[in-house]
Design an enzyme around this catalytic site. Structure first.
Site, PDB file in Angstrom:
ATOM      1  N   LYS A 152       0.828  -1.207   0.000  1.00 16.10           N
ATOM      2  CA  LYS A 152       0.000   0.000   0.000  1.00 16.10           C
ATOM      3  C   LYS A 152       0.865   1.260   0.000  1.00 16.10           C
ATOM      4  O   LYS A 152       0.618   2.208  -0.762  1.00 16.10           O
ATOM      5  CB  LYS A 152      -0.896   0.006   1.248  1.00 16.10           C
ATOM      6  CG  LYS A 152      -1.625   1.336   1.476  1.00 16.10           C
ATOM      7  CD  LYS A 152      -2.423   1.343   2.759  1.00 16.10           C
ATOM      8  CE  LYS A 152      -1.636   1.752   3.959  1.00 16.10           C
ATOM      9  NZ  LYS A 152      -1.739   3.198   4.270  1.00 16.10           N
ATOM     10  N   ASN A 153       1.897   1.282   0.850  1.00  9.43           N
ATOM     11  CA  ASN A 153       2.687   2.504   1.010  1.00  9.43           C
ATOM     12  C   ASN A 153       3.611   2.775  -0.175  1.00  9.43           C
ATOM     13  O   ASN A 153       4.213   3.838  -0.263  1.00  9.43           O
ATOM     14  CB  ASN A 153       3.497   2.454   2.310  1.00  9.43           C
ATOM     15  CG  ASN A 153       2.602   2.617   3.529  1.00  9.43           C
ATOM     16  OD1 ASN A 153       1.475   3.079   3.423  1.00  9.43           O
ATOM     17  ND2 ASN A 153       3.095   2.219   4.688  1.00  9.43           N
ATOM     18  N   ASP A 184       5.541   0.751  11.918  1.00  9.68           N
ATOM     19  CA  ASP A 184       4.301   0.085  11.492  1.00  9.68           C
ATOM     20  C   ASP A 184       4.227  -1.376  11.943  1.00  9.68           C
ATOM     21  O   ASP A 184       3.211  -2.027  11.721  1.00  9.68           O
ATOM     22  CB  ASP A 184       4.156   0.149   9.962  1.00  9.68           C
ATOM     23  CG  ASP A 184       3.597   1.477   9.489  1.00  9.68           C
ATOM     24  OD1 ASP A 184       3.212   2.302  10.343  1.00  9.68           O
ATOM     25  OD2 ASP A 184       3.532   1.694   8.268  1.00  9.68           O
ATOM     26  N   CYS A 225      -4.694   9.328  10.077  1.00  2.89           N
ATOM     27  CA  CYS A 225      -4.645   8.553  11.310  1.00  2.89           C
ATOM     28  C   CYS A 225      -4.526   9.437  12.540  1.00  2.89           C
ATOM     29  O   CYS A 225      -4.004  10.541  12.482  1.00  2.89           O
ATOM     30  CB  CYS A 225      -3.435   7.614  11.299  1.00  2.89           C
ATOM     31  SG  CYS A 225      -3.699   6.135  10.383  1.00  2.89           S
ATOM     32  N   ILE A 242       9.221   7.179  16.402  1.00  4.84           N
ATOM     33  CA  ILE A 242       8.777   7.789  15.144  1.00  4.84           C
ATOM     34  C   ILE A 242       7.544   8.669  15.355  1.00  4.84           C
ATOM     35  O   ILE A 242       7.521   9.830  14.969  1.00  4.84           O
ATOM     36  CB  ILE A 242       8.488   6.706  14.080  1.00  4.84           C
ATOM     37  CG1 ILE A 242       9.691   5.758  13.949  1.00  4.84           C
ATOM     38  CG2 ILE A 242       8.156   7.349  12.739  1.00  4.84           C
ATOM     39  CD1 ILE A 242      10.963   6.386  13.428  1.00  4.84           C
ATOM     40  N   ARG A 300      -8.283  -0.223   5.393  1.00  4.65           N
ATOM     41  CA  ARG A 300      -7.411   0.758   4.736  1.00  4.65           C
ATOM     42  C   ARG A 300      -6.091   0.115   4.323  1.00  4.65           C
ATOM     43  O   ARG A 300      -5.436   0.618   3.406  1.00  4.65           O
ATOM     44  CB  ARG A 300      -7.121   1.932   5.683  1.00  4.65           C
ATOM     45  CG  ARG A 300      -8.287   2.879   5.909  1.00  4.65           C
ATOM     46  CD  ARG A 300      -7.862   4.085   6.733  1.00  4.65           C
ATOM     47  NE  ARG A 300      -6.548   4.543   6.285  1.00  4.65           N
ATOM     48  CZ  ARG A 300      -5.530   4.822   7.100  1.00  4.65           C
ATOM     49  NH1 ARG A 300      -5.662   4.693   8.398  1.00  4.65           N
ATOM     50  NH2 ARG A 300      -4.374   5.226   6.615  1.00  4.65           N
ATOM     51  N   ARG A 345       1.982  14.578  11.825  1.00  7.15           N
ATOM     52  CA  ARG A 345       2.963  14.215  10.790  1.00  7.15           C
ATOM     53  C   ARG A 345       3.067  15.455   9.913  1.00  7.15           C
ATOM     54  O   ARG A 345       2.382  15.565   8.901  1.00  7.15           O
ATOM     55  CB  ARG A 345       2.455  13.029   9.969  1.00  7.15           C
ATOM     56  CG  ARG A 345       2.135  11.813  10.793  1.00  7.15           C
ATOM     57  CD  ARG A 345       2.162  10.607   9.900  1.00  7.15           C
ATOM     58  NE  ARG A 345       1.156   9.639  10.274  1.00  7.15           N
ATOM     59  CZ  ARG A 345       0.920   8.530   9.606  1.00  7.15           C
ATOM     60  NH1 ARG A 345       1.592   8.260   8.511  1.00  7.15           N
ATOM     61  NH2 ARG A 345       0.022   7.686   9.995  1.00  7.15           N
ATOM     62  N   PRO A 346       3.872  16.416  10.315  1.00 14.08           N
ATOM     63  CA  PRO A 346       3.823  17.719   9.667  1.00 14.08           C
ATOM     64  C   PRO A 346       4.272  17.665   8.211  1.00 14.08           C
ATOM     65  O   PRO A 346       5.169  16.911   7.856  1.00 14.08           O
ATOM     66  CB  PRO A 346       4.769  18.576  10.498  1.00 14.08           C
ATOM     67  CG  PRO A 346       5.675  17.606  11.172  1.00 14.08           C
ATOM     68  CD  PRO A 346       4.877  16.363  11.379  1.00 14.08           C
ATOM     69  N   VAL A 347       3.604  18.477   7.392  1.00  9.98           N
ATOM     70  CA  VAL A 347       4.016  18.582   5.990  1.00  9.98           C
ATOM     71  C   VAL A 347       4.940  19.780   5.786  1.00  9.98           C
ATOM     72  O   VAL A 347       5.268  20.120   4.661  1.00  9.98           O
ATOM     73  CB  VAL A 347       2.797  18.680   5.043  1.00  9.98           C
ATOM     74  CG1 VAL A 347       1.993  17.391   5.072  1.00  9.98           C
ATOM     75  CG2 VAL A 347       1.924  19.871   5.387  1.00  9.98           C
ATOM     76  N   ASP A 348       5.382  20.398   6.892  1.00  2.00           N
ATOM     77  CA  ASP A 348       6.230  21.586   6.735  1.00  2.00           C
ATOM     78  C   ASP A 348       7.561  21.248   6.059  1.00  2.00           C
ATOM     79  O   ASP A 348       8.139  22.083   5.364  1.00  2.00           O
ATOM     80  CB  ASP A 348       6.464  22.280   8.087  1.00  2.00           C
ATOM     81  CG  ASP A 348       7.112  21.382   9.128  1.00  2.00           C
ATOM     82  OD1 ASP A 348       6.976  20.154   8.992  1.00  2.00           O
ATOM     83  OD2 ASP A 348       7.729  21.890  10.071  1.00  2.00           O
ATOM     84  N   LEU A 349       8.049  19.997   6.230  1.00  2.00           N
ATOM     85  CA  LEU A 349       9.301  19.616   5.571  1.00  2.00           C
ATOM     86  C   LEU A 349       9.121  19.570   4.056  1.00  2.00           C
ATOM     87  O   LEU A 349      10.010  19.964   3.299  1.00  2.00           O
ATOM     88  CB  LEU A 349       9.787  18.258   6.084  1.00  2.00           C
ATOM     89  CG  LEU A 349      10.118  18.179   7.580  1.00  2.00           C
ATOM     90  CD1 LEU A 349      10.564  16.772   7.953  1.00  2.00           C
ATOM     91  CD2 LEU A 349      11.180  19.194   7.967  1.00  2.00           C
ATOM     92  N   ARG A 360      -3.686  10.974   4.771  1.00  2.00           N
ATOM     93  CA  ARG A 360      -2.552  11.887   4.718  1.00  2.00           C
ATOM     94  C   ARG A 360      -1.769  11.785   3.411  1.00  2.00           C
ATOM     95  O   ARG A 360      -1.216  12.761   2.933  1.00  2.00           O
ATOM     96  CB  ARG A 360      -1.596  11.592   5.878  1.00  2.00           C
ATOM     97  CG  ARG A 360      -2.246  11.561   7.231  1.00  2.00           C
ATOM     98  CD  ARG A 360      -1.208  11.657   8.310  1.00  2.00           C
ATOM     99  NE  ARG A 360      -0.538  12.939   8.245  1.00  2.00           N
ATOM    100  CZ  ARG A 360      -0.927  14.021   8.911  1.00  2.00           C
ATOM    101  NH1 ARG A 360      -1.969  13.967   9.691  1.00  2.00           N
ATOM    102  NH2 ARG A 360      -0.262  15.154   8.802  1.00  2.00           N
TER     103      ARG A 360
END
Length: 427
Positions: free
Chosen positions: A26-27, A314, A124, A336, A406, A129-133, A100
């Site tokens: 999936k990932n 995971d 989730c 993590i 999912r 899980r910031p998207v700022d990076l 996400r």
């Protein structure tokens, strides 16, 4: 069909025996699907699992104007994605909020069309899980980005340009977004402290098949020489190492003997090493792995989650179930994500002895678990409750199994084929 009210009922105590076919990852499938936005030509993806998250991203892509053929949701026949007529570069909140990974459309849209408007993601409940990076890296490549009304509004009217990007922390989604964006940027992009996950390497391999110029995939330093355009490709997705690891735990828990067909040991070295330390035998067989316990006892071990090639976050919940019935005490340290011990109270309802101190859980092995009604809180927590049910005395009822759907394809079928007493009840 509304699966939000489905439950899974398990009667424990049956050793698993047989063969389980491991689905496509999936990932890896999600970024591969997003990569179709980089070309007007058709991208054919094989070995895509039929899952809720795949359907969600397919909905996002269709909203943008991607034509999706094949069977439309993965599985046999794969997916055919053609982004020849993108009418709109807005990924709306009502679709992105479900998952996400939808933010992976940001890099490809910006690289090919010079504009993108993507909702800030939901997903989730396992911490921020910031998207700022992602955003800071795209700004280094010349994008102008503002956050407004819950949306990332990005523009690169002159196109993106190559840059030297060093991520301050390893980010899988960030590496994938920049990898895609850089394929069509002018000049050379270097990603330092890049994620090394097999899913990132699969994406790079697919991009190369589409005509991208990439070197260093699988290492901490990826170099991308931008090209003018990418073309179509046919690409076969890798197998799901987390699904394989989950079923390996199931075999060990139940003192079973299972062949994991399609499992790739090279992608699972940290998990295999941990399972062996815990007393589980794993050997390569043609086309997969054989997992069994051979009647020996399970041993408590200490584990710390880390970016790949370390032990994956995971797999943390699944290993905790194993440790719950192992001899002695174990310490599991989660580095993590915060909030990743939400399965602990549910396992405690089944008799597990687990104490959480901040980012670490102390697990004292007990002789047996007891079936109980439990509630899934996120994808990996939900599979850990199923695993606990397989080995518990009596009946376990897992509620909120839509989390499972999912990320696990035909879970009950795969387990029941190997002798588990498990069924889904649809309200």
């Amino acid at each position: 069909m509304d699966q939000s009210m489905d439950t899974i009922v398990i009667r424990g105590g049956k050793p698993l025996s047989g063969t389980i076919s491991i689905s496509g990852a999936k990932n890896a499938a999600l970024p591969l699907m997003a990569a179709s936005l980089l070309t007007p030509e058709t991208v054919v993806l094989e070995n895509i699992p039929v899952l809720g998250d795949i359907r969600t991203l397919a909905d996002v892509l269709e909203e943008l104007g991607v034509e999706i053929g094949g069977n439309g949701s993965g599985g046999e026949g794969g997916l055919e994605l053609t982004a020849g007529h993108i009418e709109d570069t807005t990924a709306p909140y009502e679709l992105v909020r479900k998952m996400r990974a939808s933010v992976l459309v940001l890099g490809p849209l910006l690289a090919r069309f010079g504009t993108a408007k993507v909702s800030l993601p939901g997903g989730c409940a396992i911490g921020t899980r910031p998207v700022d990076l992602h955003i800071r890296a795209l700004e280094q490549m010349g994008a102008e980005i503002k956050l407004q009304d819950g949306y990332i509004q990005a523009a690169a009217p002159q196109g993106l340009k190559g840059a030297d990007i060093r991520f301050p922390a390893v980010t899988v989604g960030g590496t994938e977004n920049i990898l895609m964006a850089a394929t069509l940027a002018r000049g050379v992009t270097v990603i330092e402290n890049a994620a090394r996950e097999p899913e990132v390497t699969a994406l790079a391999d697919c991009l190369v098949a589409m005509g991208a110029n990439i070197s260093g995939m699988g290492s901490e330093r990826i170099v991308i020489q931008g090209v003018d355009q990418l073309g179509g490709a046919r690409f076969t997705n890798i197998s799901d190492r987390i699904e394989a690891g989950s079923y390996a735990v199931a075999a060990g828990l139940t003192d079973g003997d299972v062949i994991l067909e399609g499992a790739n040991a090279a992608h699972m070295e940290a998990v295999i090493e941990a399972l062996r330390r815990a007393g589980i035998q794993i050997e390569d067989v043609p086309g997969g792995l054989r997992v069994r316990r051979n009647g020996g006892s399970l041993r408590g071990i200490d584990l710390t989650t880390q970016p790949y090639p370390g032990f994956p976050t995971d797999m943390q919940a699944q290993m905790m179930v194993l440790m719950a019935i192992a001899d002695g005490a174990s310490r599991i340290t989660e580095q993590i994500f915060e909030n990743r011990f939400m399965h602990v109270p549910e396992l405690a309802r089944m008799g597990a002895d687990i104490t959480v101190h901040g980012g670490a859980a102390l697990v004292r092995g007990v002789d047996y678990l007891i079936g109980a009604p439990v509630m899934a809180t996120d994808l990996r927590a939900s599979v850990s409750l199923v695993l606990a049910g397989l080995v518990a005395d009596g009946e376990t009822v897992v509620n909120r199994v839509y989390h499972l759907d999912r990320g696990y394809e035909r879970l009950e079928e795969k387990l029941s084929w190997c002798g588990a007493d498990i069924k889904r009840i649809t309200e």
